[in-house]
Design a protein around this motif. Structure first.
Motif, short mmCIF file in Angstrom:
data_model
loop_
_atom_site.label_atom_id
_atom_site.label_comp_id
_atom_site.label_asym_id
_atom_site.label_seq_id
_atom_site.Cartn_x
_atom_site.Cartn_y
_atom_site.Cartn_z
N UNK A 141 0.83 -1.21 0.00
CA UNK A 141 0.00 0.00 0.00
C UNK A 141 0.86 1.26 0.00
N UNK A 142 1.94 1.23 0.77
CA UNK A 142 2.86 2.39 0.80
C UNK A 142 3.51 2.59 -0.57
N UNK A 143 3.83 1.50 -1.25
CA UNK A 143 4.39 1.60 -2.61
C UNK A 143 3.39 2.28 -3.53
N UNK A 144 2.12 1.88 -3.44
CA UNK A 144 1.09 2.48 -4.28
C UNK A 144 0.97 3.98 -4.00
N UNK A 145 1.00 4.34 -2.71
CA UNK A 145 0.90 5.76 -2.34
C UNK A 145 2.08 6.56 -2.90
N UNK A 146 3.27 5.95 -2.88
CA UNK A 146 4.45 6.62 -3.41
C UNK A 146 4.35 6.84 -4.92
N UNK A 147 3.53 6.03 -5.58
CA UNK A 147 3.34 6.17 -7.02
C UNK A 147 2.18 7.09 -7.36
N UNK A 148 1.65 7.79 -6.36
CA UNK A 148 0.62 8.79 -6.61
C UNK A 148 -0.80 8.36 -6.32
N UNK A 193 -4.03 7.87 -4.19
CA UNK A 193 -4.62 8.42 -2.97
C UNK A 193 -5.32 7.29 -2.22
N UNK A 194 -4.92 7.07 -0.99
CA UNK A 194 -5.53 6.01 -0.18
C UNK A 194 -6.18 6.64 1.05
N UNK A 195 -7.44 6.32 1.25
CA UNK A 195 -8.17 6.80 2.43
C UNK A 195 -8.46 5.59 3.32
N UNK A 196 -7.85 5.59 4.50
CA UNK A 196 -8.07 4.52 5.46
C UNK A 196 -9.25 4.87 6.37
#
Length: 409
Positions: free
Chosen positions: A115-122, A124-127
């Protein structure tokens, strides 16, 4: 203050492995992607033993380095034990081309890494955001979302459901149907394993069969920090007959085994035992006009061959290729480009699961004299290469029955 309604190219429900990989691939292609995750990461999840096929997909998604550097337990195969019999498969000795090693992972850490990798690639993650309604608005879909602070709507051209056992869209859209597999109960926990047995191979998952009933089996998945995942699978009717706690039932069944009980002689069961009932599930269809189901949101078979994460990642890889074409305005066929290719591998795993429970595959696994070439073919499927049509046991999984007869005679 209520969040303003916003429109995205794609909304992904769930930040687990399939959601993280799918959102990352789409973000790198330039799409505006939002991930809505009900829980907060890191969070406990079961399914810790990866298959080598996963590594190829993680590599193509640009996530492999982060996984390698996370310090997870190296894995090169699977071992099986029953009574006084023991058999192992080294995934490096397989029929199919590709990775032969992978990792055993604490899913709380592994899922957060992805998930952190995805966030680093732009991405947007809402937990802490729960999708509670799906509304087709013609050219777009509107999702109603509840967070810890408010309720709001978000719109997208397409929805990918990667919610796993949460199965958000199957529940909201009435897509659920019963699995053809018999209902079973899983009991599982993490332990301080204390293993220093000279015969234990920490580089392999260990699957043990109950000596009293081959429908009952156990897993032992070691981690790199001296802890391990242990679990028990048994038919629901047998579970319902028990009169003791889940903790005591798990310990009682482990004591029935020779190998696993010896390995866990010094183990400390220091975390509550969890239960999952009737985990096998299916759906009427895997896609619709503006949505597709990934991984366990579509179908989950059984944990015996650790196929869950592999199927999840494969579904993300297939779906994003089709969706990319659709969002570009090209003609696509979700049935032939997504559902059928995905089901090919799922059906291979299903044949192996059926073979495990009817005894066919157990006869093959514990056969004393195995053909080297055939063992490589079986090893390939166990390593996750369930889509390799060059493998005769993928092209026609029913060959297992013939092979079992040969092993018996």
């Amino acid at each position: 203050m209520e969040k303003p309604r916003r429109c995205y190219d794609v909304v992904v429900i769930g930040a687990g492995p399939s959601g993280a990989v799918a959102s990352s691939i789409l973000s790198e292609k330039g799409y505006r992607v939002l991930v809505l995750e009900k829980q907060h990461f890191p969070r406990f999840s079961i399914g810790e033993s990866l298959l080598p096929q996963c590594m190829e997909i993680l590599e193509s998604a640009g996530m492999l380095q982060a996984v390698v550097e996370a310090g997870f337990q190296y894995k090169n195969g699977a071992a099986f034990a029953t009574n006084n019999q023991y058999s192992s498969f080294d995934f490096r000795e397989k029929f199919s081309n590709g990775w032969g090693t992978t990792y055993q992972v604490q899913r709380a850490q592994f899922d957060k890494v992805l998930a952190d990798c995805a966030a680093e690639k732009g991405v947007e993650i809402r937990y802490g955001h729960d999708v509670v309604a799906y509304k087709d608005r013609g050219n777009q879909v509107q999702l109603d979302v509840i967070s810890e602070d408010n309720t709001y709507q978000v719109e997208a051209k397409f929805i990918l459901d990667a919610s796993g056992f949460g199965r958000v869209l199957p529940k909201l859209l009435g897509l659920e149907k019963e699995s053809t597999l018999s209902p079973r109960v899983s009991l599982f926990t993490h332990i301080e394993d204390g293993i220093n047995h000279s015969e234990y191979d920490r580089d392999k998952i260990l699957i043990s069969v109950c000596p009293e009933n081959n429908q009952i089996w156990y897993w032992l998945i070691p981690f790199s920090d001296g802890r391990a995942s242990v679990g028990l699978i048994l038919p629901r009717e047998i579970y319902e007959q028990n009169q003791i706690s889940n903790h005591d039932l798990l310990r009682q069944y482990i004591s029935k085994t020779t190998t696993m009980n010896a390995f866990l002689e010094k183990a400390k069961f220091d975390i509550d035992v969890r239960k999952m009932d009737g985990y096998s599930c299916d759906v009427t269809h895997l896609y619709g006009d503006k949505f597709a189901l990934l991984g366990n949101a579509g179908e989950f078979l059984d944990p015996v061959f650790s196929s869950g994460v592999t199927i999840a990642l494969k579904s993300a890889d297939l779906a994003t290729h089709v969706l990319d074409k659709q969002l570009k305005g090209l003609a696509v066929d979700w049935e032939t480009e997504y559902a059928q290719p995905l089901k090919q591998g799922v059906n291979t795993f299903r044949a192996f699961v059926d073979g495990w429970y009817d005894g066919t595959l157990q006869d093959v696994i514990f056969a004393e004299d195995k053909s080297t070439q055939i063992k490589k073919m079986i090893s390939s499927v166990l390593a996750g290469y369930a889509w390799d049509k060059k493998n005769p046991y993928v092209k026609d999984p029913n060959r297992l029955k013939v092979l079992a007869e040969l092993c018996r005679t």
